[in-house]
Design a protein around this motif. Structure first.
Motif, PDB file in Angstrom:
ATOM      1  N   LEU A 112     -35.289 -73.376  -7.364  1.00 35.18           N
ATOM      2  CA  LEU A 112     -36.052 -73.938  -6.255  1.00 35.18           C
ATOM      3  C   LEU A 112     -36.788 -72.775  -5.608  1.00 35.18           C
ATOM      4  CD1 LEU A 112     -36.901 -76.158  -4.309  1.00 35.18           C
ATOM      5  CD2 LEU A 112     -34.780 -75.750  -3.019  1.00 35.18           C
ATOM      6  N   ALA A 113     -38.114 -72.777  -5.697  1.00 37.09           N
ATOM      7  CA  ALA A 113     -38.922 -71.659  -5.222  1.00 37.09           C
ATOM      8  C   ALA A 113     -39.816 -72.089  -4.073  1.00 37.09           C
ATOM      9  CB  ALA A 113     -39.772 -71.091  -6.357  1.00 37.09           C
ATOM     10  N   MET A 114     -39.906 -71.229  -3.074  1.00 30.47           N
ATOM     11  CA  MET A 114     -40.807 -71.438  -1.943  1.00 30.47           C
ATOM     12  C   MET A 114     -41.941 -70.430  -2.027  1.00 30.47           C
ATOM     13  SD  MET A 114     -39.410 -73.885  -0.278  1.00 30.47           S
ATOM     14  CE  MET A 114     -37.887 -74.753  -0.692  1.00 30.47           C
ATOM     15  N   PHE A 115     -43.175 -70.927  -2.103  1.00 32.44           N
ATOM     16  CA  PHE A 115     -44.340 -70.062  -2.104  1.00 32.44           C
ATOM     17  C   PHE A 115     -44.852 -69.939  -0.668  1.00 32.44           C
ATOM     18  CE2 PHE A 115     -45.604 -71.349  -6.741  1.00 32.44           C
ATOM     19  CZ  PHE A 115     -44.468 -70.707  -7.208  1.00 32.44           C
ATOM     20  N   ASP A 116     -44.297 -68.960   0.059  1.00 34.55           N
ATOM     21  CA  ASP A 116     -44.671 -68.697   1.451  1.00 34.55           C
ATOM     22  C   ASP A 116     -44.537 -69.958   2.319  1.00 34.55           C
ATOM     23  OD1 ASP A 116     -45.366 -66.323   2.891  1.00 34.55           O
ATOM     24  OD2 ASP A 116     -47.233 -67.299   3.471  1.00 34.55           O
ATOM     25  N   THR A 117     -43.409 -70.637   2.172  1.00 32.76           N
ATOM     26  CA  THR A 117     -43.111 -71.837   2.967  1.00 32.76           C
ATOM     27  C   THR A 117     -42.171 -71.463   4.098  1.00 32.76           C
ATOM     28  OG1 THR A 117     -43.344 -73.305   1.073  1.00 32.76           O
ATOM     29  CG2 THR A 117     -42.061 -74.127   2.919  1.00 32.76           C
ATOM     30  N   TYR A 118     -42.494 -71.926   5.301  1.00 32.86           N
ATOM     31  CA  TYR A 118     -41.663 -71.640   6.469  1.00 32.86           C
ATOM     32  C   TYR A 118     -40.791 -72.841   6.798  1.00 32.86           C
ATOM     33  CZ  TYR A 118     -40.315 -70.303  11.204  1.00 32.86           C
ATOM     34  OH  TYR A 118     -39.590 -69.987  12.325  1.00 32.86           O
ATOM     35  N   ALA A 119     -39.507 -72.604   7.036  1.00 32.13           N
ATOM     36  CA  ALA A 119     -38.575 -73.674   7.402  1.00 32.13           C
ATOM     37  C   ALA A 119     -38.409 -73.685   8.912  1.00 32.13           C
ATOM     38  CB  ALA A 119     -37.224 -73.451   6.722  1.00 32.13           C
TER      39      ALA A 119
END
Length: 885
Positions: A720-727
């Motif tokens: 599970l990869a986040m490409f510059d995603t903010y939580a």
């Protein structure tokens, strides 16, 4: 042709004898300087700074640690760590042990680094945890973090080692004509003589700020790393990504009041092209390749002094220097201290009358020779018959040159086939040897062409064993490049290939390199003849492509992406096609219909038959685990094409585009429903998995919910990869008062951070904030505009509705911790405030941890060139690693 000469100028050309501490090792002189100015700042890196005392004592402690591994004077230690103060400390520490260092850029191909380690018989590989176990060699791996943890157990005093000026300081590997790099052995006195001469001219003094941008595997880095420490100047180090970013370099020069900077013409061009206009009190040292005439006046207008530097690795970095004041007086100047330059013919006759010959260099900069290459050493390092000193050597540079009437030296290029590209010296034979090992290559010749002034390109001319179709040839070119990248640095891989029936030869049987044809740069990927449009739709598409892509000639077989097409121009093309035909095609159509012929045929299909599926096959072929990337707020999966094409040939990549882009399907506004819709399309094509999911920006949240649903259904989610995603750590269940307080606090912090960004980079900050404001105004206008529910027209006419639905889904979605690891691909440059700059808020939601991978660019540019290539490498490595687990 001989010219009148100034006899006095010629006689004084090589009269360069100057006394210097020839018997002293470099680190002794640096320690003396540190003792004189202990509290002065020596090294700056990002937000860190170290004093001369701190640097020297840290080097002493690291040296003490290295000595516990039974290092002796004359041993060799490999060094491979990222650019940082620890890199400088490590270089100095190795010298203090009495060993010589082999600089190993961790970005270089693994096989090349391992060859250097084995060829040098290095006893130790000093590296960091980041690269633990990455390189395989006979050396003992020592982690610098472990050493630093033990610093309290070691004395800060100088190690009791005996090192003289005649001991080796470093072994630096350069490109080799046999297909393997060769190690140049430089002694302490070579380096000390060079640095003390540079201190005088071009000059460096206490109070100067020197910006270091060069990889340590390039010999000129020796000036950057050691000269400030020797003179009492301040050394400012860039990281590897910043060193390639023209805009960032301009900012560093301004922010740190840089007074001296050394770089190749390539780097200076990068800065100029990034918009450098300000004149700085900057002394420019330009070398590594010939100083182009067109650069001179541009640089002079922007600096206080421009110096042309010349010298091969075998004579210790620079051997001659010249202060350039105008573009009509270009030479490589005169020799530095204790250095002699001769222009000789094949019989070693010395030309001082302007006759052209080969440049030979003698004196105290001449290296010991090549490591373990006695035959090559004897060939290139010959007896200095002019010095009168028994045993002294001079080095055959392979460069043509002459002495001007004023006694200055002019370099006229290479005698052999060694070239300079982007400042790197390259043996073309090494590339040819490795190209011959690639699939379907029968014969290969590589040359450097400069058909566009200032832009030298490596071109491979290849005779193949088996003839291939046009499409197969394009695939073949990509396979060759990937194969070469496994064994060669990026700068040694040809940009272009030309298929030849035979390689031209001269009457005496040698390869006629001058007869090799110029590639068709305007359409380098085109193989075969140009096929003109045959139907009205093909002509329409071709004409639109020519106009919007700036291409003079279009074949119906030309590929949009191979012509350099990207998302912005794709939007314009699709909008124009809709305007001309009334038919609306998804942007993703270009993935499967990427030629003029195929796109025109797509226009023949009835509009109601055009499918707008969410799952888009960006690069569907390959044997590896597929990667599924969810769109960001911009809804455009075309962004991911360059990333996909730079990944492994066997890596399938799919995109997921939003439902409702066609204006018919209703946009989904519940996060769980969006995720379920995407999962249904994925599972229909790939029912068994395992699955690798990624999301860009908003898409990261969608991918997170997809992972949740897949895992709940018993499916395996490998990545599970986040490409510059903010939580966002806040939730919809927060009390109203807390929501208001958090919102006000956030706004105040955002304003404060924006002011910081404005001070650091006013131009870029204003551009970015203006873009955000423009988008908000458009959204507000769309919400209150009369008649917004009437029939929409124009490409992306429905994106506001989808955007509003997505925002609603995001507002109402509650993130819950999952038993999964998150691979976070974080943009290096921040353009907006976040409460958590390190993990972007994901740590509470990933029970198995967050693994951060820093990628170049800012949020909106991580997929743009040249960032896409580096991003692809990092992503592919991560994918390969998780698929093994």
């Amino acid at each position: 042709m001989a010219v009148p000469v100034n006899t006095d100028a010629i006689n004084t050309l090589n009269n360069t004898q100057v006394h210097y501490p020839k018997d002293k090792a470099l680190h002794h002189l640096i320690a003396d300087r540190a003792a004189q100015i202990p509290d002065q700042v020596a090294v700056v890196f990002e937000n860190r700074s170290l004093t001369f005392k701190q640097v020297n004592e840290a080097a002493n402690k690291l040296a003490a640690h290295l000595l516990t591994f039974h290092i002796q004077t004359g041993d060799i230690i490999g060094l491979s760590i990222d650019r940082s103060p620890e890199m400088v400390i490590a270089l100095l520490a190795i010298l203090k042990t009495g060993a010589a260092y082999v600089p190993l850029d961790p970005e270089y191909p693994k096989d090349r680094v391992e060859f250097m380690m084995d060829d040098s018989s290095a006893k130790i590989l000093l590296t960091s945890k980041k690269f633990k176990g990455h390189f395989v060699s006979g050396a003992r791996e020592v982690l610098i973090e472990d050493a630093i943890d033990k610093f309290n157990t070691y004395s800060a005093n100088e190690p009791e080692t005996i090192v003289t000026g005649d001991d080796l300081a470093y072994v630096l590997f350069t490109s080799g004509s046999t297909g393997k790099p060769k190690g140049v052995q430089i002694k302490h006195h070579n380096l000390v003589n060079f640095l003390l001469s540079m201190q005088k001219e071009p000059g460096l003094k206490a109070g100067d700020n020197l910006l270091a941008v060069t990889t340590i595997s390039f010999d000129i880095a020796g000036l950057e790393m050691f000269l400030p420490l020797l003179t009492g100047a301040k050394l400012i180090i860039t990281d590897a990504i910043t060193a390639k970013d023209g805009r960032a370099l301009i900012d560093l020069v301004a922010d740190h009041q840089i007074t001296v900077m050394q770089a190749t013409p390539y780097t200076w061009r990068v800065m100029l092209e990034a918009g450098w206009e300000t004149k700085f009190p900057l002394r420019i040292l330009c070398g590594g390749e010939a100083l182009p005439k067109d650069l001179i006046n541009k640089l002079i207008a922007r600096c206080s002094e421009l110096w042309n530097m010349y010298g091969p690795t075998e004579t210790t970095v620079w051997s001659t220097v010249k202060h350039i004041t105008n573009d009509e007086d270009i030479s490589i100047g005169k020799p530095i201290d204790n250095t002699q330059v001769y222009i000789l013919d094949e019989n070693l006759n010395n030309f001082t009358d302007g006759t052209i010959g080969e440049i030979y260099i003698g004196g105290d900069g001449v290296a010991k020779g090549y490591l373990k290459r006695p035959e090559l050493t004897n060939e290139r390092f010959v007896d200095d018959i002019f010095s009168g000193i028994p045993g002294s050597k001079m080095y055959r540079t392979g460069d043509l040159g002459k002495i001007r009437e004023d006694g200055e030296i002019v370099c006229l290029g290479r005698i052999d086939h060694q070239v300079k590209v982007r400042g790197y010296r390259i043996e073309l034979e090494e590339i040819e040897q490795n190209l011959l090992k690639q699939d379907n290559v029968k014969q290969a010749v590589v040359i450097a062409r400069e058909d566009t002034p200032g832009n030298p390109r490596l071109v491979g001319y290849v005779v193949i064993n088996e003839q291939k179709s046009d499409g197969d040839l394009r695939t073949q070119f990509g396979t060759w490049q990937r194969g070469l990248l496994e064994v060669l640095p990026e700068y040694m891989v040809p940009d272009d290939f030309v298929i030849m029936e035979t390689i031209p030869i001269t009457p005496n049987g040698k390869i006629d390199r001058k007869a090799l044809p110029k590639p068709n740069y305007s359409n380098i990927q085109r193989a075969g003849e140009i096929v003109a449009p045959r139907t009205s739709n093909e002509k329409l598409v071709a004409d639109i492509w020519k106009e919007l892509m700036g291409v003079e000639t279009i074949s119906i077989l030309d590929n949009f992406f191979e012509l350099g097409g990207r998302s912005l121009v794709a939007v314009k093309i699709m909008a124009r096609l809709e305007q001309e035909t009334g038919k609306r095609l998804p942007l993703a159509t270009l993935f499967e219909h990427s030629t003029v012929e195929k796109l025109a045929a797509r226009l023949e299909v009835d509009a109601t038959s055009i499918t707008w599926e969410s799952l888009v096959p960006i690069k569907p072929d390959g044997t590896k685990m597929p990667l599924y990337i969810v769109h960001g707020a911009g809804l455009n999966v075309l962004l991911f094409n360059a990333l996909a094409m730079n990944m492994d040939a066997e890596q399938p990549v799919y995109g997921l585009q939003a439902k409702g882009l066609n204006g018919i399907d209703e946009p989904l506004d519940v996060m769980e429903e969006i995720a379920a819709n995407y999962i249904a399309e994925i599972v229909a094509k790939n029912p068994d998995g395992p699955y690798a999911l990624a999301g860009y920006s908003l898409g990261g949240i969608i991918a997170y919910e997809m992972a949740n649903q897949l895992m709940a259904a018993g499916k395996e989610v490998k990545m599970l990869a986040m490409f510059d995603t903010y939580a966002d750590l806040s939730t919809v269940n927060d009390p109203l008062l807390k929501k208001v307080f958090n919102k006000v606090t956030l706004v105040l912090k955002q304003i404060g951070y924006s002011l910081v960004l404005l001070a650091e980079d006013p131009k870029r900050t204003i551009e970015y904030k203006s873009l955000i404001l423009k988008r908000k105004i458009i959204k507000l206008f769309w919400k209150i505009a009369p008649g917004k529910d009437e029939k929409k027209e124009g490409f992306f006419a429905y994106d506001n509705e989808i955007d509003e639905a997505s925002e609603k889904a995001l507002r109402n979605y509650i993130l819950k911790p999952l038993p999964i690891a998150i691979e976070l691909f974080r943009a290096k440059k921040r353009t907006f405030y976040m409460a958590d700059f390190n993990f972007l808020g994901w740590r509470p939601f990933a029970k198995k941890g967050v693994h951060v991978h820093e990628i170049p660019g800012e949020h909106n540019t991580i997929f743009a060139p040249p960032n896409d290539k580096e991003f692809a490498v990092v992503l592919q490595n991560c994918l390969d690693q998780v698929s093994k687990n």
